[in-house]
Write an enzyme that holds these catalytic residues in place. Sequence first.
Site, short mmCIF file in Angstrom:
data_model
loop_
_atom_site.label_atom_id
_atom_site.label_comp_id
_atom_site.label_asym_id
_atom_site.label_seq_id
_atom_site.Cartn_x
_atom_site.Cartn_y
_atom_site.Cartn_z
N GLY C 55 0.82 -1.19 0.00
CA GLY C 55 0.00 0.00 0.00
C GLY C 55 0.86 1.25 0.00
N GLY C 57 1.57 5.25 1.32
CA GLY C 57 1.48 5.86 2.63
C GLY C 57 2.71 5.57 3.48
N HIS C 58 3.66 4.83 2.91
CA HIS C 58 4.87 4.46 3.66
C HIS C 58 6.11 5.15 3.08
CE1 HIS C 58 2.20 1.63 5.43
NE2 HIS C 58 2.08 0.92 4.32
N HIS C 220 -0.19 0.95 9.75
CA HIS C 220 -1.47 1.33 9.14
C HIS C 220 -2.45 1.76 10.21
CE1 HIS C 220 0.28 -1.98 6.71
NE2 HIS C 220 0.05 -1.14 5.73
#
Lengths: 194, 194, 331, 331
Positions: C55, C57-58, C220
């Site tokens: 995903g 967002g990192h 997350h």
Amino acid sequence: MFTAENTTAWLTNFAGKIEANAAYLSDLDTPIGDADHGNNMARGVTAVTEALGKLSDPDLVTVLKTTAMALISKVGGASGPLYGTAFLEMAKAAKDANDTATLLDAALAGIEKRGGATTGDKTMVDVWVPLVADVKAGSLTKDQIKAAVEATKDIEAKKGRASYLGERSVGHIDPGSQSSGYLFEALIETEGIL
Amino acid sequence: MFTAENTTAWLTNFAGKIEANAAYLSDLDTPIGDADHGNNMARGVTAVTEALGKLSDPDLVTVLKTTAMALISKVGGASGPLYGTAFLEMAKAAKDANDTATLLDAALAGIEKRGGATTGDKTMVDVWVPLVADVKAGSLTKDQIKAAVEATKDIEAKKGRASYLGERSVGHIDPGSQSSGYLFEALIETEGIL
Amino acid sequence: MKKIINDPHDVVPEMVDGLVRSYPSILEQVPDTLAMVRADKDSMKGKVGIVSGGGSGHEPTHAGFVGKGMLSGAVAGQVFTSPTPDQIYAAIKAVDQGKGVFLVVKNYSGDVMNFDMAKDMAEMDDIEVRRIVVDDDIAVKDSLYTQGRRGVAGTIFMHKVLGAAAQEGASLDDLEKLANAVLPNIKTIAVALSAATVPEAGKPGFELAEDEIEFGVGIHSEPGYRREKLRPSKELVEELLGKLDDEMHLDPNKQYAMLVNGMGATPLMEQYIFAHDTLDQLKAKNITPAFTKVGNYMTSIDMAGISLTLFELADPAWLKALNYPVETVAW
Amino acid sequence: MKKIINDPHDVVPEMVDGLVRSYPSILEQVPDTLAMVRADKDSMKGKVGIVSGGGSGHEPTHAGFVGKGMLSGAVAGQVFTSPTPDQIYAAIKAVDQGKGVFLVVKNYSGDVMNFDMAKDMAEMDDIEVRRIVVDDDIAVKDSLYTQGRRGVAGTIFMHKVLGAAAQEGASLDDLEKLANAVLPNIKTIAVALSAATVPEAGKPGFELAEDEIEFGVGIHSEPGYRREKLRPSKELVEELLGKLDDEMHLDPNKQYAMLVNGMGATPLMEQYIFAHDTLDQLKAKNITPAFTKVGNYMTSIDMAGISLTLFELADPAWLKALNYPVETVAW
Ligand SMILES: Nc1ncnc2c1ncn2[C@@H]1O[C@H](COP(=O)(O)OP(=O)(O)O)[C@@H](O)[C@H]1O
Ligand SMILES: Nc1ncnc2c1ncn2[C@@H]1O[C@H](COP(=O)(O)OP(=O)(O)O)[C@@H](O)[C@H]1O
Ligand SMILES: [Mg+2]
Ligand SMILES: [Mg+2]
Ligand SMILES: [Mg+2]
Ligand SMILES: [Mg+2]
């Protein structure tokens, strides 16, 4: 019995339910997940309705395969491969059959194979297993759907993101079970399938 | 007249005022600066009293030079070099003189040279210039100190951090002028200097 | 939600575009995908490809580690959502040089399933694919009967060691062996001061009071194992290092690499102080890490917090691999 | 205030210690000071030294840019407070190789005065010292009769160009000429979503409402030139790029380097999106930067916001200098 027409109607109904409840699904995914299940599924069903809308006079296999590919390539996360595999397995089975039991059995087997979860792991499997049985027994009702979804509350998660919480996953509905609940509700509401 | 004793007393009194008002000085430095003037000066006066406390029976030059070095090496920012240079210049002048006027003139000249500011730039110079004149006229009072500090409110800054604000620097007391005000208050309160 | 973005739906494609166009000498976007591959194609010739992803967002993970000496490609999913198999497959195809492709997957059911589907697709095209599933986060209990542990910041070390080996010509078999040998030696644990806000969600994944922290969070906004009052850095280090020690049995006769990882909104000032405290407490155990990194490597959007990773360098070659030169955006 | 720190008074020494001990192959602390110098002494032999510094709170600036090919030393002041002359002088002495030392100072009265006093001290010791005062922030008006403009993120480009030249053997005279030539070509402007919290102050330098932003902020929570409602990234870029264009008269026939700089609490996700919008809007002017960097380089503790720097590469050698290899923690 599944036909191209009633399957399209079913999926369109399902898409509407997902879109209407996207925020609720993400809310369910907040305490025991990462708050995206509604967004993931909404992205998926939008792609499904778009892809189905482009087909002219498709057969059942095409409807199911198109659905599978749209879900696989648009949802991502855990639910994408699971729902995607479910419809892909239905599409494969639909080459030789179109009865509701055979196709839903194929879908459930796909989910179990892809995710490796069994009943009691607090995943969508906990909704699919009893409800497919109910369909086959000719006794599926909205109350049973609701009960199956609610029942996931009491389970401690063993698979998926919620499993990282251990005991603290208890007390919350599993979001994938809720979205699966909508799929079965749509099944009841679509004439000619059950 | 400055002596080693009354200068030490003066600086000790000043240190107390800075420590008591550190938060207020940083507050003044918030709207038109970077909110550290109180911390900077507090760090400085702590170092000064510590360093002076270690001297045994020092002469005036040593007291002033020790103060300068402590301020230069502990305060940093704009006020460190300014106050540090002021006391360094006083120390130099104290080799040949000890009258209040000569030494304070030397201090002011040091500040002006180091910072390049003149009256009307909204810096400590705006307090030093009138108050040194008052000292020389033998007429320094706390009201005059207060008035000089307050007067910096109406000025638009041309030097230092406040100058980045242009017109918006108007309406705020200059923090370095306030800390300088404390220095002059301590001068009045210390017997034998004025 | 206060963010410098446009439409929340466009976050990932805009971000990928911004990254690739900012570093055209390092990264290339596979057309019509959110997969990025090395611009330096020569450096991949004759080598096994290494593809990571997950995903978004990192950031700078994953694409920040693509480049000579490290990853061959990376795939960006939606925010906190595994990329889809077709995207992963596009990356595999783009980096394959006939020597096969190795996948670095973090242990989330979504990632594992999507990467597995991509693997199936690649194998239908006769591209040999192997994979490692990283599960370095010790905050959650491990069990054969559950999902197991999450993959978090320690994954960066896995990328680095495999990347160096691949660059030096390791085969797919070699890489698989290496990955399996490295895996149990990397352990991570985190503390959060605030949760991440996914742009499409518009609010933080959980709420912490002004004086509360949470130990054991994931990347997350998954909740952690304990919530309590904020404590000084030293005490946070005691808690986290204690957990790592319980797990790894830290030994002054062994060598370690250490990663202090900021979660996105925590400034380097705090990370360096945390590193200071960690190095002090390791020193009290007679341990001085042979390799240290401090910075934002595996973030959780705008979460405030820090994770601490220790990597037992059981094989001296691993230290060499950590020091191996790379040409990436973020290592 | 929610921070991973110990006693707020110890922030700077603990941070410096953590940084130096994390990167012992790159940095060394001058004993009893907060000055850091290159560990790689060989790389400095026979070269002019370059020393930068300023208040702490801008991490990875300044010490993150110490290393072969870039700075020789850096001095850390208290948070947002210029370092004192004795500390700066310690760095000068530690890096001098008999060829003189060049100082990079940001235009704040405190920095200028303290560096000048250090210069005086060094010259008493027969170390030749020159300096440049960087004033790249276009948010404030410039005038001969005021302090002039602030030095902000563009300082990083100055470090890089001078560092490459010094490594290649430039003399003190050469460096002074180079710095003066580069200076007017670097311009920066910023927008903030929140202000920084100095640990000893315990509260933010200014307050912005949940939907407010401020244009033209400095790197010490100095207020900016306009406060307004949050707008999409594209529109923030329009405002900031417009200001830069007014000042620099952007020209498609010229070459530029671009720096998108995060202020500390703004995640890379937002920075990459902002870079995407900037590259788009530059493209509409037929400009593609010849060099781009995106990340946290000149931060303001935990301020949320971004600054945009453009550097007109009037001399092609400057582009080479930007690409010159370095061994630092943060470039
Ligand atoms: N291994 C698995 N087998 C079956 N279902 C699973 C499995 N892992 C997760 N799920 C289902 O997926 C749902 C979560 O989907 P979603 O939130 O879209 O993905 P992610 O967890 O990657 O964010 C869970 O609520 C659960 O029903
Ligand atoms: N050039 C200058 N000349 C004289 N005084 C100055 C000058 N620049 C700043 N000052 C004084 O210094 C004060 C600010 O000191 P301080 O807050 O400690 O340093 P900084 O501005 O570096 O944070 C101002 O209020 C002003 O009185
Ligand atoms: Mg989810
Ligand atoms: Mg100040
Ligand atoms: Mg997800
Ligand atoms: Mg200051």
